[in-house]
Design an enzyme around this catalytic site. Structure first.
Site, PDB file in Angstrom:
ATOM      1  CG  LEU A 148      -1.942   1.302   0.992  1.00 18.03           C
ATOM      2  CD1 LEU A 148      -3.003   0.834   0.755  1.00 18.03           C
ATOM      3  CD2 LEU A 148      -2.339   1.731   2.829  1.00 18.03           C
ATOM      4  CG  HIS A 149       2.334   2.694  -2.882  1.00 23.73           C
ATOM      5  ND1 HIS A 149       1.952   1.355  -3.552  1.00 23.73           N
ATOM      6  CD2 HIS A 149       1.856   3.524  -4.148  1.00 23.73           C
ATOM      7  CE1 HIS A 149       1.994   1.190  -4.978  1.00 23.73           C
ATOM      8  NE2 HIS A 149       1.998   2.531  -5.397  1.00 23.73           N
TER       9      HIS A 149
HETATM   10  O1  G7M Z   1       0.444   2.303  -9.833  1.00 26.85           O
HETATM   11  P1  G7M Z   1       1.104   2.701  -8.568  1.00 26.85           P
HETATM   12  O2  G7M Z   1       0.404   3.024  -7.187  1.00 26.85           O
HETATM   13  O3  G7M Z   1       1.846   0.869  -7.960  1.00 26.85           O
HETATM   14  O4  G7M Z   1       2.628   3.831  -8.776  1.00 26.85           O
HETATM   15  C1  G7M Z   1       3.618   3.168  -8.375  1.00 26.85           C
HETATM   16  C2  G7M Z   1       4.681   4.458  -8.073  1.00 26.85           C
HETATM   17  O5  G7M Z   1       5.540   4.116  -7.348  1.00 26.85           O
HETATM   18  C3  G7M Z   1       4.851   5.081  -9.023  1.00 26.85           C
HETATM   19  O6  G7M Z   1       4.539   6.677  -9.185  1.00 26.85           O
HETATM   20  C4  G7M Z   1       5.575   4.970  -9.888  1.00 26.85           C
HETATM   21  O7  G7M Z   1       6.931   6.127 -10.156  1.00 26.85           O
HETATM   22  C5  G7M Z   1       7.073   4.984  -8.390  1.00 26.85           C
HETATM   23  N1  G7M Z   1       7.686   3.934  -8.400  1.00 26.85           N
HETATM   24  C6  G7M Z   1       8.463   2.798  -8.516  1.00 26.85           C
HETATM   25  N2  G7M Z   1       9.764   2.630  -8.871  1.00 26.85           N
HETATM   26  C7  G7M Z   1      10.300   1.661  -8.720  1.00 26.85           C
HETATM   27  C8  G7M Z   1      10.151   3.256  -7.596  1.00 26.85           C
HETATM   28  C9  G7M Z   1      11.242   3.504  -6.586  1.00 26.85           C
HETATM   29  O8  G7M Z   1      12.186   2.985  -6.996  1.00 26.85           O
HETATM   30  N3  G7M Z   1      11.531   4.695  -6.422  1.00 26.85           N
HETATM   31  C10 G7M Z   1      10.102   5.762  -6.202  1.00 26.85           C
HETATM   32  N4  G7M Z   1      10.783   6.925  -5.380  1.00 26.85           N
HETATM   33  N5  G7M Z   1       9.721   5.365  -6.380  1.00 26.85           N
HETATM   34  C11 G7M Z   1       9.484   4.564  -7.358  1.00 26.85           C
END
Ligand code: G7M
Length: 348
Positions: free
Chosen positions: A276-277
């Site tokens: 979750l984020h």
């Molecule tokens: O679609 P979802 O809610 O899962 O979005 C994941 C978010 O994580 C996206 O906005 C990506 O740009 C961000 N993100 C993905 N990765 C692999 C990383 C990372 O390694 N570092 C950071 N700071 N953000 C990431």
């Protein structure tokens, strides 16, 4: 041959960090990636002048981005390169230097009455293109960045348990980058705020796609509590969610001088990563993935849980899947996805 311009709002080709090598946003089956080259370890330099284009995976005229499959002359395996035009700077002095300097070239197309049309070649410093390289790229990366037909899924909680959850659990998506951030092994310099409480605490970090312009501000809140997605939330998570909302907006206000009322704060369902984020974006930034059938406002989620603790085990959550993606196939074979049209059904 180049694919036709896509007008879909596709988050695959969204703003990406400047020349970021071996990144893996929104990639399924990330267990296939070369984990020895993530942010926590040194990167191997790639020579982009050795890149040979084999196929345009998608060309998005709205986002002014292109995703290309290809190879490096001096290396084995496939690569995916994403190119995207950057947003313009707001600073007037930078605009003058970058776009109306004596070094700027203007090539005239036509003049008609008071209207003039040119090709502008900004100064070198301001004519760069955001470039993301995924190397080595797996077939999953290539599939992910290809343009596909989209279909809507109306996911009941029963479908979640029987179709979505087994799929999520089986595909063992790598969350290593999140663990690295929470354990201070990577991107420490990008952490804006941290509350280390194990139940209500979280790390607020800039999204790696943020291009460092205030008007495209994009951050993520990563809780220390392990929760898969929106579907798992209930009223017991309200203290965490309220803390993310309150402490997150205060930290952004302090650091970036943007008030809470100018932020769009939301979850994705389905997310790319099942940890979750919460996304925090500047309201005037039309970030990829802010649309219905994808984004769920934190304020709405809090309010739903205040009204009904088990809201997310009762509600139908609708989202979009790509044709031929694993979830598309699973829902289709279950009879939960109608793809017929009047033409195929011969309706009156
Ligand atoms: O679609 P979802 O809610 O899962 O979005 C994941 C978010 O994580 C996206 O906005 C990506 O740009 C961000 N993100 C993905 N990765 C692999 C990383 C990372 O390694 N570092 C950071 N700071 N953000 C990431």
């Amino acid at each position: 041959m180049a694919e036709k311009c896509a007008n879909v709002n596709d988050s695959d080709c969204s703003p990406a960090k400047k020349v970021k090598l071996n990144d893996e946003d929104a990639i399924e089956n990330t267990d296939e990636r070369n984990t020895s080259e993530n942010d926590a370890t040194p990167e191997t330099e790639l020579n982009l002048s050795n890149f040979k284009v084999t196929k345009v995976l998608q060309n998005n005229c709205v986002r002014k981005s292109i995703c290309i499959k290809g190879t490096f002359e001096d290396r084995e395996g496939l690569a995916v390169v994403l190119l995207e035009q950057k947003s313009f700077p707001h600073d007037e002095s930078i605009l003058e230097k970058g776009f109306f300097d004596e070094k700027t070239l203007f090539r005239k197309h036509f003049t008609n009455d008071i209207y003039r049309n040119y090709d502008c070649f900004p100064t070198e410093e301001y004519n760069s293109i955001q470039t993301t390289v995924i190397y080595p790229a797996t077939q999953n990366h290539i599939e992910k960045y290809k343009r596909h037909e989209l279909y809507m899924i109306d996911e009941t909680y029963e479908l979640y348990q029987q179709v979505t959850l087994p799929y999520i659990e089986s595909k063992s998506l790598s969350l290593e980058w999140i663990t690295n951030i929470l354990e201070h092994k990577a991107e420490q310099e990008s952490i804006i705020y941290e509350d280390s409480d194990k139940d209500t605490g979280f790390v607020l970090i800039t999204d790696f796609k943020w291009d460092k312009q205030l008007d495209t501000l994009k951050l993520l809140a990563l809780p220390f509590q392990k929760i898969k997605s929106l579907r798992e939330l209930n009223a017991s998570h309200l203290p965490l969610l309220r803390n993310i909302r309150d402490a997150g907006t205060t930290a952004i206000s302090k650091k970036f001088n943007i008030p809470a009322s100018q932020l769009r704060i939301y979850f994705h369902y389905q997310p790319s990563y099942y940890y979750l984020h919460v996304h925090f974006c500047y309201l005037m930034f039309e970030a990829p993935g802010i649309y219905v059938a994808k984004a769920h406002l934190l304020s709405t989620v809090i309010s739903n849980l205040e009204l009904m603790s088990d809201y997310y085990t009762k509600a139908v959550l609708s989202y979009v899947v790509f044709k031929d993606s694993p979830l598309y196939e699973k829902f289709k074979s279950r009879g939960a996805l109608e793809t017929s049209t009047c033409e195929t059904l011969d309706c009156k």
